[in-house]
Design an enzyme around this catalytic site. Sequence first.
Site, PDB file in Angstrom:
ATOM      1  N   ASN A  46      37.799  56.890  42.596  1.00 53.42           N
ATOM      2  CA  ASN A  46      36.552  57.650  42.506  1.00 53.42           C
ATOM      3  C   ASN A  46      36.620  58.824  43.482  1.00 53.42           C
ATOM      4  O   ASN A  46      36.297  58.691  44.664  1.00 53.42           O
ATOM      5  CB  ASN A  46      35.372  56.736  42.824  1.00 53.42           C
ATOM      6  CG  ASN A  46      34.030  57.395  42.586  1.00 53.42           C
ATOM      7  OD1 ASN A  46      33.903  58.620  42.659  1.00 53.42           O
ATOM      8  ND2 ASN A  46      33.019  56.601  42.303  1.00 53.42           N
ATOM      9  N   TYR A  92      39.705  37.684  35.810  1.00 50.97           N
ATOM     10  CA  TYR A  92      39.647  37.927  37.254  1.00 50.97           C
ATOM     11  C   TYR A  92      40.370  36.810  38.006  1.00 50.97           C
ATOM     12  O   TYR A  92      41.172  37.072  38.902  1.00 50.97           O
ATOM     13  CB  TYR A  92      38.189  38.022  37.696  1.00 50.97           C
ATOM     14  CG  TYR A  92      38.011  38.337  39.160  1.00 50.97           C
ATOM     15  CD1 TYR A  92      38.242  39.619  39.651  1.00 50.97           C
ATOM     16  CD2 TYR A  92      37.600  37.351  40.065  1.00 50.97           C
ATOM     17  CE1 TYR A  92      38.083  39.912  40.999  1.00 50.97           C
ATOM     18  CE2 TYR A  92      37.436  37.635  41.410  1.00 50.97           C
ATOM     19  CZ  TYR A  92      37.682  38.912  41.870  1.00 50.97           C
ATOM     20  OH  TYR A  92      37.524  39.199  43.199  1.00 50.97           O
ATOM     21  N   THR A 104      28.419  42.984  46.323  1.00 51.33           N
ATOM     22  CA  THR A 104      28.828  44.385  46.250  1.00 51.33           C
ATOM     23  C   THR A 104      28.383  44.969  44.921  1.00 51.33           C
ATOM     24  O   THR A 104      28.078  44.231  43.974  1.00 51.33           O
ATOM     25  CB  THR A 104      30.356  44.546  46.376  1.00 51.33           C
ATOM     26  OG1 THR A 104      30.982  44.044  45.180  1.00 51.33           O
ATOM     27  CG2 THR A 104      30.898  43.801  47.577  1.00 51.33           C
ATOM     28  N   GLY A 122      32.052  49.397  47.752  1.00 55.31           N
ATOM     29  CA  GLY A 122      31.015  48.782  48.568  1.00 55.31           C
ATOM     30  C   GLY A 122      31.559  48.140  49.828  1.00 55.31           C
ATOM     31  O   GLY A 122      31.042  48.369  50.930  1.00 55.31           O
ATOM     32  N   GLY A 148      39.832  46.496  43.518  1.00 61.52           N
ATOM     33  CA  GLY A 148      39.781  45.458  42.492  1.00 61.52           C
ATOM     34  C   GLY A 148      38.686  45.717  41.476  1.00 61.52           C
ATOM     35  O   GLY A 148      37.759  46.492  41.720  1.00 61.52           O
ATOM     36  N   LYS A 166      43.820  37.043  40.396  1.00 59.06           N
ATOM     37  CA  LYS A 166      43.837  36.626  41.801  1.00 59.06           C
ATOM     38  C   LYS A 166      44.770  35.430  42.025  1.00 59.06           C
ATOM     39  O   LYS A 166      45.363  35.306  43.107  1.00 59.06           O
ATOM     40  CB  LYS A 166      42.418  36.302  42.271  1.00 59.06           C
ATOM     41  CG  LYS A 166      41.474  37.505  42.273  1.00 59.06           C
ATOM     42  CD  LYS A 166      41.994  38.645  43.160  1.00 59.06           C
ATOM     43  CE  LYS A 166      40.996  39.792  43.235  1.00 59.06           C
ATOM     44  NZ  LYS A 166      41.454  40.885  44.123  1.00 59.06           N
TER      45      LYS A 166
END
Length: 263
Positions: A38, A150, A185, A16, A87, A154
């Site tokens: 992808n 997550y 996103t 996105g 990510g 980070k």
Amino acid sequence: MEIKDKRVVLTGAAGGMGSILARELVKLGANLAMVDANAKALDAMHAELPDSHAIAGDLSSAAGCTVVADQCLEKLGGIDLLINLAGINSFAAYEDENPEKIELMLHVNLLAPMWLARAFLPVMQKNNAGRIVNVGSIFGSIGFAYFAVYSASKFGLRGFSEALRREVADTNIKVTYIAPRAVKTPMNSDALMRMGEATGMNMDAPEDVVKKIIAAINNNRKDIYFGFPEALFVNINVMFPRLVDKALAAQNRIARAFAKGEK
């Protein structure tokens, strides 16, 4: 760093925010290698940006990152700028996290940027030039409940960026760490979006974040944190973490119902 004519590798280029950033980099004259897992979405991006290079690859392993790096160097003939954007997010109670998902998030969010930086660094050292941009998150400075993995990934990326920057300080290689707050996103689950609405979570449009990423590169920034009051809370969290505990307590109680699938 001026982006025009620079050889740029962008991971997560078909996502996105990545697709928006890829378009902007090409618009600014970059010689771009787009990397994404992808392949179908990447092919669509390549059709839109035919002067770029499309490299479908698996960033969840060291071997996969090595293959991707080799292909990028072959296509570009070198590298001037690496942007680690790819990510994976997860909004869940930690006791419900799938162990395989935990491992995947750490591999893609933290280890892949480290593996890719390791692969490209010798080329940058040979040229005594280059920039590595690691896109982290405010969640890498403030540990948010129900984003434990997550946040951990980070936090690690922020520490790696700081350490590597100090390691290459006597060279012309630069390291930038960019920390947006939550971004709207497709990576965000429906539960996360509903929780954000219920708690009043601030979220930025990806187009706005891309503009700030480009500006950070152009202005040779070392660290940049996006969003008020979140960026302010980063500093407060360093000095008074227990104060932030209290400030987030009510929000965390609301978030738990969404994280557990109860709302």
